[in-house]
Design a protein around this motif. Structure first.
Motif, mmCIF file in Angstrom:
data_model
loop_
_atom_site.group_PDB
_atom_site.id
_atom_site.type_symbol
_atom_site.label_atom_id
_atom_site.label_comp_id
_atom_site.label_asym_id
_atom_site.label_seq_id
_atom_site.Cartn_x
_atom_site.Cartn_y
_atom_site.Cartn_z
ATOM 1 N N LEU A 1 66.120 -20.895 43.824
ATOM 2 C CA LEU A 1 66.992 -19.837 43.333
ATOM 3 C C LEU A 1 66.562 -19.372 41.943
ATOM 4 O O LEU A 1 66.615 -18.172 41.632
ATOM 5 N N ALA A 2 66.139 -20.323 41.095
ATOM 6 C CA ALA A 2 65.684 -19.940 39.760
ATOM 7 C C ALA A 2 64.427 -19.082 39.827
ATOM 8 O O ALA A 2 64.287 -18.105 39.076
ATOM 9 N N ALA A 3 63.506 -19.424 40.736
ATOM 10 C CA ALA A 3 62.285 -18.619 40.893
ATOM 11 C C ALA A 3 62.622 -17.220 41.407
ATOM 12 O O ALA A 3 62.047 -16.212 40.947
ATOM 13 N N ILE A 4 63.550 -17.130 42.362
ATOM 14 C CA ILE A 4 63.962 -15.817 42.879
ATOM 15 C C ILE A 4 64.597 -14.988 41.772
ATOM 16 O O ILE A 4 64.308 -13.803 41.608
ATOM 17 N N ALA A 5 65.470 -15.626 40.983
ATOM 18 C CA ALA A 5 66.142 -14.908 39.893
ATOM 19 C C ALA A 5 65.158 -14.425 38.847
ATOM 20 O O ALA A 5 65.281 -13.309 38.319
ATOM 21 N N GLN A 6 64.151 -15.246 38.559
ATOM 22 C CA GLN A 6 63.185 -14.889 37.523
ATOM 23 C C GLN A 6 62.293 -13.728 37.946
ATOM 24 O O GLN A 6 61.936 -12.866 37.139
ATOM 25 N N HIS A 7 61.933 -13.661 39.228
ATOM 26 C CA HIS A 7 60.982 -12.652 39.691
ATOM 27 C C HIS A 7 61.644 -11.447 40.360
ATOM 28 O O HIS A 7 61.063 -10.351 40.365
ATOM 29 N N HIS A 8 62.829 -11.633 40.937
ATOM 30 C CA HIS A 8 63.431 -10.549 41.716
ATOM 31 C C HIS A 8 64.856 -10.191 41.280
ATOM 32 O O HIS A 8 65.454 -9.277 41.858
ATOM 33 N N GLY A 9 65.427 -10.916 40.322
ATOM 34 C CA GLY A 9 66.783 -10.622 39.888
ATOM 35 C C GLY A 9 67.799 -11.498 40.593
ATOM 36 O O GLY A 9 67.479 -12.295 41.472
ATOM 37 N N TRP A 10 69.072 -11.318 40.217
ATOM 38 C CA TRP A 10 70.112 -12.215 40.702
ATOM 39 C C TRP A 10 70.651 -11.838 42.083
ATOM 40 O O TRP A 10 71.181 -12.686 42.791
ATOM 41 N N ARG A 11 70.526 -10.579 42.506
ATOM 42 C CA ARG A 11 71.104 -10.183 43.805
ATOM 43 C C ARG A 11 70.430 -10.878 44.994
ATOM 44 O O ARG A 11 71.133 -11.351 45.907
ATOM 45 N N PRO A 12 69.095 -10.963 45.052
ATOM 46 C CA PRO A 12 68.490 -11.735 46.151
ATOM 47 C C PRO A 12 68.920 -13.201 46.161
ATOM 48 O O PRO A 12 68.910 -13.842 47.216
ATOM 49 N N VAL A 13 69.311 -13.726 45.001
ATOM 50 C CA VAL A 13 69.800 -15.109 44.935
ATOM 51 C C VAL A 13 71.067 -15.265 45.769
ATOM 52 O O VAL A 13 71.191 -16.193 46.583
ATOM 53 N N VAL A 14 72.024 -14.343 45.587
ATOM 54 C CA VAL A 14 73.292 -14.478 46.316
ATOM 55 C C VAL A 14 73.097 -14.221 47.810
ATOM 56 O O VAL A 14 73.784 -14.837 48.637
ATOM 57 N N TRP A 15 72.176 -13.353 48.181
ATOM 58 C CA TRP A 15 71.910 -13.147 49.611
ATOM 59 C C TRP A 15 71.354 -14.427 50.245
ATOM 60 O O TRP A 15 71.730 -14.791 51.366
ATOM 61 N N THR A 16 70.453 -15.096 49.542
ATOM 62 C CA THR A 16 69.874 -16.344 50.055
ATOM 63 C C THR A 16 70.955 -17.398 50.278
ATOM 64 O O THR A 16 70.984 -18.080 51.308
ATOM 65 N N VAL A 17 71.865 -17.534 49.308
ATOM 66 C CA VAL A 17 72.916 -18.540 49.408
ATOM 67 C C VAL A 17 73.894 -18.196 50.534
ATOM 68 O O VAL A 17 74.347 -19.080 51.275
ATOM 69 N N ALA A 18 74.214 -16.905 50.684
ATOM 70 C CA ALA A 18 75.135 -16.494 51.751
ATOM 71 C C ALA A 18 74.561 -16.823 53.125
ATOM 72 O O ALA A 18 75.276 -17.292 54.019
ATOM 73 N N ILE A 19 73.280 -16.594 53.319
ATOM 74 C CA ILE A 19 72.628 -16.901 54.603
ATOM 75 C C ILE A 19 72.657 -18.407 54.863
ATOM 76 O O ILE A 19 72.921 -18.859 55.990
ATOM 77 N N ALA A 20 72.395 -19.200 53.820
ATOM 78 C CA ALA A 20 72.394 -20.661 53.981
ATOM 79 C C ALA A 20 73.764 -21.167 54.418
ATOM 80 O O ALA A 20 73.863 -22.058 55.275
ATOM 81 N N ALA A 21 74.828 -20.602 53.856
ATOM 82 C CA ALA A 21 76.179 -21.012 54.251
ATOM 83 C C ALA A 21 76.470 -20.617 55.688
ATOM 84 O O ALA A 21 77.099 -21.373 56.446
ATOM 85 N N ALA A 22 76.007 -19.435 56.102
ATOM 86 C CA ALA A 22 76.266 -18.961 57.462
ATOM 87 C C ALA A 22 75.518 -19.790 58.504
ATOM 88 O O ALA A 22 76.017 -19.986 59.629
ATOM 89 N N VAL A 23 74.347 -20.319 58.148
ATOM 90 C CA VAL A 23 73.539 -21.087 59.102
ATOM 91 C C VAL A 23 74.250 -22.368 59.535
ATOM 92 O O VAL A 23 74.072 -22.839 60.667
ATOM 93 N N VAL A 24 75.067 -22.940 58.662
ATOM 94 C CA VAL A 24 75.723 -24.211 58.971
ATOM 95 C C VAL A 24 76.886 -24.040 59.940
ATOM 96 O O VAL A 24 77.297 -24.994 60.607
ATOM 97 N N LEU A 25 77.427 -22.835 60.035
ATOM 98 C CA LEU A 25 78.608 -22.587 60.879
ATOM 99 C C LEU A 25 78.451 -23.089 62.310
ATOM 100 O O LEU A 25 79.321 -23.817 62.812
ATOM 101 N N PRO A 26 77.375 -22.723 63.052
ATOM 102 C CA PRO A 26 77.290 -23.188 64.445
ATOM 103 C C PRO A 26 77.151 -24.702 64.581
ATOM 104 O O PRO A 26 77.587 -25.279 65.585
ATOM 105 N N LEU A 27 76.565 -25.366 63.582
ATOM 106 C CA LEU A 27 76.445 -26.820 63.650
ATOM 107 C C LEU A 27 77.819 -27.473 63.630
ATOM 108 O O LEU A 27 78.085 -28.421 64.378
#
Length: 427
Positions: free
Chosen positions: A162-188
């Protein structure tokens, strides 16, 4: 889920698979909770928000994370673990995704503070305590240590990325990455997490073979369960000793180091990736330290363990301001020492709560104790931000945090001391 039981039947207890699923849930929640610390400097640059303003949103998040604990534990008793966790994960993913649209401080407080803070409070330590007490009769300390260590693993997995994403691409791609990670756990959770061993025609791991299979479910209102348990526990001294010691635990971990360490490293010329890597390294050591703490909690006096954990943590925090001035052994020594001790306090605290209040009430009591933990974290997150804004340094905050840990090391020695007088009377 019965098909999963048939596949693994005869090989190992299904409780271990339930632990694996909960570990992933807690890992995703840990990554979500760690995200604001990565976003602090980018938000400061993009919007001109002060660290005190950003710390306010984080402190709301931390406070709600803790306050949700007892109500989450009560909801799991009333409605079930799976429906409660699915709702929390869905809310978490939606809230994190919505935060990519924020442009004003009140929006960060509403989304990250209220929405995400409340959701992560459900997928928290009370979930671990509930699952451990339902699925295990033996090895509870070890399993609690493993689940608690998922927070460290979440940092290990998420923070450098997340720190590398924030440093090179800004903070918005960081929150998208985290949102996807949370959604992936739902079916499990939906397909692999039963409510309790009785649903699989099993007994808890370690339960005698002739013990009856229990499938008790509470029909009481979750609010009645949460507040009724609080009314019972608050009349005892042990509850307040647990509460205030865990208040200090939260202030010295999530609230101070977890929130401000990356920004503190920036004050000494380190990049966000370097600061996040330091937190991740601490996460590696905490993975071992907390798991070992769980193993020790099954075998040694929990009060004595907590005395050493809090005392050593206090010394390491007092050392932190000096660590930046030592070339080679400074920060690495702090990372190892503090990392091993970061959340090692959780297994012995759960052990004490279970010993005092019993395994049925312990998760809800522990939920209220965790509320104290997160109130302490919120206090430290906001207080350290205000001290940094006014003094230009984190040194005073480090010393205050370390001193509080020394106080906690003395407090914990008084917990559950009644057991000796009871034993003496029995003799």
């Amino acid at each position: 889920m019965n098909w999963a039981a048939r596949v693994i039947g005869g090989r190992f207890h299904y409780g271990w698979l339930a632990v694996a699923v909960v570990f992933l849930v807690l890992l995703a929640a840990a990554g979500t909770r760690a995200t604001p610390s990565v976003m602090m400097v980018p938000l400061e640059h993009d919007f001109g928000w002060s660290r005190a303003t950003i710390s306010l949103a984080i402190s709301v998040n931390i406070a709600l994370y803790g306050l949700m604990g007892p109500f989450a534990a009560a909801a799991m008793q009333r409605f079930g673990v799976r429906p409660t966790i699915l709702t929390a994960l869905g809310t978490m993913a939606a809230g994190v995704g919505l935060s990519s649209l924020m442009a004003h401080p009140w929006q960060m407080i509403l989304v990250w503070g209220v929405m995400v803070g409340g959701a992560t409070g459900v997928a928290a330590l009370t979930l671990s305590a509930t699952v451990v007490n339902r699925w295990f009769t033996t090895h509870r300390g070890l399993v609690m240590g493993i689940l608690t260590a998922s927070s460290a693993t979440g940092q290990l997995v998420f923070l450098p990325l997340l720190a590398a994403i924030a440093q090179h691409h800004g903070w918005r791609p960081v929150v998208w990455t985290v949102a996807i990670a949370a959604a992936v756990v739902l079916p499990l959770v939906a397909f692999l997490l039963p409510e309790r061993p009785a649903d699989m025609a099993l007994r808890p791991f370690g339960e005698p073979a002739d013990a009856p299979i229990r499938s008790d479910v509470s029909n009481r209102n979750p609010l009645a369960i949460a507040f009724g348990t609080l009314a019972m526990a608050s009349k005892t001294r042990d509850f307040w000793l647990l509460f205030f010691s865990f208040f200090i635990c939260g202030a010295s971990t999530n609230g101070y180091v977890g929130t401000h360490l990356i920004a503190m490293c920036g004050d000494y010329g380190m990049t966000e990736v370097q600061g996040a890597s330091l937190l991740a390294a601490m996460g590696i050591f905490d993975l071992f330290g907390t798991t070992l703490s769980g193993w020790l909690s099954d075998r040694f006096n929990a009060r004595v363990l907590l005395f050493w954990y809090y005392g050593l943590r206090g010394l390491s925090l007092m050392y932190l301001p000096h660590a930046f001035g030592i070339d080679f052994f400074g920060l690495p020594l702090f990372a190892v020492f503090y990392g091993l001790d970061w959340i090692a306090t959780v297994p012995p605290t759960v052990r004490l709560a279970t010993d005092v209040y019993g395994k049925e009430s312990a998760p809800v009591v522990f939920g209220w104790v965790v509320a104290g933990h997160q109130l302490g974290a919120a206090f430290a997150a906001l207080g350290a931000g205000m001290l940094r804004a006014s003094l230009g340094t984190y040194t005073v905050a480090s010393m205050i945090s370390g001193g509080l840990c020394i106080v906690a090391s003395i407090i914990v020695l008084r917990i559950n001391r009644a057991e000796r007088s009871v034993a003496a009377q029995a003799v």
